[in-house]
Design a protein around this motif. Structure first.
Motif, PDB file in Angstrom:
ATOM      1  N   UNK A  28       0.859  -1.182   0.000  1.00  0.00           N
ATOM      2  CA  UNK A  28       0.000   0.000   0.000  1.00  0.00           C
ATOM      3  C   UNK A  28       0.895   1.233   0.000  1.00  0.00           C
ATOM      4  N   UNK A  29       0.390   2.265  -0.605  1.00  0.00           N
ATOM      5  CA  UNK A  29       1.161   3.492  -0.670  1.00  0.00           C
ATOM      6  C   UNK A  29       0.378   4.572  -1.382  1.00  0.00           C
ATOM      7  N   UNK A  30       0.833   5.774  -1.236  1.00  0.00           N
ATOM      8  CA  UNK A  30       0.181   6.911  -1.856  1.00  0.00           C
ATOM      9  C   UNK A  30       1.043   7.386  -3.024  1.00  0.00           C
ATOM     10  N   UNK A  31       1.153   6.558  -4.036  1.00  0.00           N
ATOM     11  CA  UNK A  31       1.951   6.878  -5.201  1.00  0.00           C
ATOM     12  C   UNK A  31       1.066   7.599  -6.209  1.00  0.00           C
ATOM     13  N   UNK A  35       2.658   3.537  -8.724  1.00  0.00           N
ATOM     14  CA  UNK A  35       3.838   2.701  -8.509  1.00  0.00           C
ATOM     15  C   UNK A  35       5.028   3.579  -8.179  1.00  0.00           C
ATOM     16  N   UNK A  36       6.085   2.932  -7.711  1.00  0.00           N
ATOM     17  CA  UNK A  36       7.321   3.619  -7.351  1.00  0.00           C
ATOM     18  C   UNK A  36       8.483   2.733  -7.786  1.00  0.00           C
ATOM     19  N   UNK A  37       9.493   3.354  -8.401  1.00  0.00           N
ATOM     20  CA  UNK A  37      10.678   2.618  -8.831  1.00  0.00           C
ATOM     21  C   UNK A  37      11.866   3.143  -8.043  1.00  0.00           C
ATOM     22  N   UNK A  38      12.499   2.252  -7.302  1.00  0.00           N
ATOM     23  CA  UNK A  38      13.711   2.601  -6.568  1.00  0.00           C
ATOM     24  C   UNK A  38      14.884   2.018  -7.351  1.00  0.00           C
ATOM     25  N   UNK A  39      15.435   2.811  -8.246  1.00  0.00           N
ATOM     26  CA  UNK A  39      16.450   2.304  -9.170  1.00  0.00           C
ATOM     27  C   UNK A  39      17.745   1.923  -8.477  1.00  0.00           C
ATOM     28  N   UNK A  40      18.119   2.646  -7.420  1.00  0.00           N
ATOM     29  CA  UNK A  40      19.387   2.340  -6.754  1.00  0.00           C
ATOM     30  C   UNK A  40      19.357   0.971  -6.074  1.00  0.00           C
ATOM     31  N   UNK A  46       4.313  -1.610  -6.507  1.00  0.00           N
ATOM     32  CA  UNK A  46       3.034  -1.309  -7.139  1.00  0.00           C
ATOM     33  C   UNK A  46       1.965  -1.320  -6.052  1.00  0.00           C
ATOM     34  N   UNK A  47       1.006  -0.406  -6.169  1.00  0.00           N
ATOM     35  CA  UNK A  47      -0.081  -0.323  -5.206  1.00  0.00           C
ATOM     36  C   UNK A  47      -0.861  -1.638  -5.172  1.00  0.00           C
ATOM     37  N   UNK A  48      -0.920  -2.274  -4.008  1.00  0.00           N
ATOM     38  CA  UNK A  48      -1.559  -3.586  -3.912  1.00  0.00           C
ATOM     39  C   UNK A  48      -3.085  -3.513  -4.007  1.00  0.00           C
ATOM     40  N   UNK A  49      -3.652  -2.327  -3.895  1.00  0.00           N
ATOM     41  CA  UNK A  49      -5.100  -2.178  -3.979  1.00  0.00           C
ATOM     42  C   UNK A  49      -5.588  -1.917  -5.396  1.00  0.00           C
ATOM     43  N   UNK A  57      -1.507  -2.479 -16.261  1.00  0.00           N
ATOM     44  CA  UNK A  57      -1.133  -1.213 -16.887  1.00  0.00           C
ATOM     45  C   UNK A  57       0.089  -0.593 -16.213  1.00  0.00           C
ATOM     46  N   UNK A  58       0.143  -0.648 -14.887  1.00  0.00           N
ATOM     47  CA  UNK A  58       1.286  -0.098 -14.152  1.00  0.00           C
ATOM     48  C   UNK A  58       2.565  -0.863 -14.508  1.00  0.00           C
ATOM     49  N   UNK A  59       2.488  -2.186 -14.556  1.00  0.00           N
ATOM     50  CA  UNK A  59       3.671  -2.987 -14.880  1.00  0.00           C
ATOM     51  C   UNK A  59       4.145  -2.743 -16.315  1.00  0.00           C
TER      52      UNK A  59
END
Length: 92
Positions: A28-31, A35-40, A46-49, A57-59
């Motif tokens: 869960x998150x407020x993206x 989704x959020x990509x942590x490249x480092x 990805x938002x589980x909801x 679509x996000x993927x």
């Protein structure tokens, strides 16, 4: 190739991430983008909801943004699937 919004199609996309250097997580998150990509640290969250359609679509967006190299995958089917996904256009 058209996008199929099925559980098996989602599984195929998730399988690409399991074979790549990136680790996929659903949390869960407020993206703003969902989704959020942590490249480092090579983590994709990805938002589980999200609905099934939203996750797919996000993927697909993430795959295009990361520009994964098909040649880095050992599995020939994964290479072909990634090439197809990179050529897919999402129409809203």
């Amino acid at each position: 190739m058209g996008v199929k919004y099925t559980k098996s199609y989602l599984d195929k996309i998730e399988n690409l991430f399991s074979q790549s250097a990136y680790h996929l997580r659903y949390e869960k998150g407020n993206f703003k983008s969902g989704y959020c990509i942590l490249k480092s640290t090579r983590v994709v969250i990805v938002n589980k909801y999200f609905t099934l359609e939203g996750k797919i679509n996000a993927l697909l967006d993430i795959i295009k943004e990361l520009q994964l190299n098909p040649k880095s995958f050992e599995d020939k089917k994964a290479q072909e699937f990634l090439i197809e996904l990179q050529q897919t256009e999402l129409k809203l």
